[in-house]
Design an enzyme around this catalytic site. Sequence first.
Site, mmCIF file in Angstrom:
data_model
loop_
_atom_site.group_PDB
_atom_site.id
_atom_site.type_symbol
_atom_site.label_atom_id
_atom_site.label_comp_id
_atom_site.label_asym_id
_atom_site.label_seq_id
_atom_site.Cartn_x
_atom_site.Cartn_y
_atom_site.Cartn_z
ATOM 1 C CD1 TRP A 1 -2.228 -2.116 1.722
ATOM 2 C CD2 TRP A 1 -3.272 -0.682 0.355
ATOM 3 N NE1 TRP A 1 -3.420 -2.669 1.379
ATOM 4 C CE2 TRP A 1 -4.097 -1.809 0.535
ATOM 5 C CE3 TRP A 1 -3.721 0.366 -0.468
ATOM 6 C CZ2 TRP A 1 -5.338 -1.922 -0.070
ATOM 7 C CZ3 TRP A 1 -4.955 0.234 -1.065
ATOM 8 C CH2 TRP A 1 -5.747 -0.894 -0.862
ATOM 9 C CB ALA B 1 0.677 -1.925 7.807
ATOM 10 C CB VAL C 1 -0.859 2.764 8.508
ATOM 11 C CG1 VAL C 1 -2.293 2.353 8.827
ATOM 12 C CG2 VAL C 1 0.065 1.548 8.500
ATOM 13 N NE ARG D 1 -10.014 5.884 14.742
ATOM 14 C CZ ARG D 1 -10.137 6.307 16.002
ATOM 15 N NH1 ARG D 1 -11.248 6.112 16.661
ATOM 16 N NH2 ARG D 1 -9.133 6.938 16.577
#
Length: 147
Positions: free
Chosen positions: A15, A46, A71, A78
């Site tokens: 990502w 992650a 992230v 969250r």
Amino acid sequence: MSPIAPRVAVVAARWHADIVDVAVTTCTDELEQRGYTVDVVHVPGAFEIPLQVRRRALSGQYVGVAAAALVVDGGIYRHDFVASSVVDALMRVQLETDVPVFSAVLTPHHFHEHDEHTGYFRRHFETKGRELAHAMDATVSLPLVGG
């Protein structure tokens, strides 16, 4: 006969790979200049990092293992909890395996996918890659105590 280069691994999330890979490349280049052999392992995100770090730490092949990820708040989950869970797991791996584990798993308060933020974080991850290499080298170079 020349001494065998110490071997480390960097586990990197895909990502935001365009940003994360800046840290990975900088860290790898710095470590190779210092005489390390560096293996890079790519994982989807992650959340997948701690297991791969643990597997490498338990293999006995590495003097240290690092993690790198960005992230960000995707609006669905969250992101701060994900980052915290990953970093907590990395600390557990380090303490359970006695292999140093390093983190460049970062979660910004604000990130928007536009040129200004992307450019800023690429520069930031370049700095983090250098810092990661320095921390790895400094830590794995410490003399063993006990053991």
